[in-house]
Scaffold this motif. Sequence first.
Motif: not given
Length: 305
Positions: A90, A118, A121, A124, A142, A165-167, A173, A176-177, A209
């Motif tokens: 990560e 992991e 971000r 993918s 992730s 665990r991923g977006i 996005l 999360l910001q 998430h």
Amino acid sequence: MKAKSSTTKCLPSSHLPLPVEILDYVFQYFARDESLPFLRVNRAFYDISVRVLYRHIDGLHLHQSVACLLTLEKGPKPAQFVRSLEIGWEEATPTLNLYQLLHRVLQKLSGLNSLYIELPRLHSPTWILSNCTFSLHSFATSLPCNQELAGFLDLQPSIVELSLRGIHDSHSLPFLQTISSPPEDHCEEPIFPLLPTSLPKLTQFRSIHGRPSTITTVISGRPIKMVSIPLFPSLATETLSALSTSSSSIRRLSIMSFDPAAPEFLLSEVVKRFPNVLILFKGYIKLIILCRSSGDFCQSSFLDY
């Protein structure tokens, strides 16, 4: 004396001081760096050490994991012993060549039953899971919850423990910001189209998430007993309702709440939906532990987070 020393160094497996099965069990208690000298004792010790060293691969830095993957790719022997693999990249910037190496190695790990991946971000590469022959019991990743990952999970009926665990999609996005705004559902179709027959043995699920739609997709009709989920502003009630779709009674529930209004309604909502549960509620400021499985909450404690 020289002949005796030479015989000791070349001690065959038939003259080992203990049966191979016992040595295998004993070697498991040595740390990885402590086990390395056993590789140089004799052929029997080498075979046992390799089997133990490669059984669980975790805690490696990037350069160590690359070296390990190269070794696993070279020959079938170490690869056949791997039962769990942890890839923690990560904080790295893996190249396409590195992902291709990982893909080739995963295709060789037919005995793998636990996988943790992991990645950065915005990476993918779900294709690294394609054409793999292993059957997992535990899977944490992730990678984003998309159609490709769902297709992979459709082929993994033995998974008992799943951690996503991923977006989950590109619309998450901005959320999360800017954590004060909820994610938007732009599509009526599910973004994570698991087959209803997938994951029939799943009993433990963790989402970092996850939106309500994704949580519902995973939990619905499956015998989930242990859950860890996030609660986002304006989505808390919908997320808790998603848990009610499990085919089993939830016994343990962990909640990471980002909703400042959660303390005002969370306890009553949980009591109403889940009377037999151990709850771990994580907020920004307080850690609340509520427990008992007799139907009513008979103990609660507030601890500084």
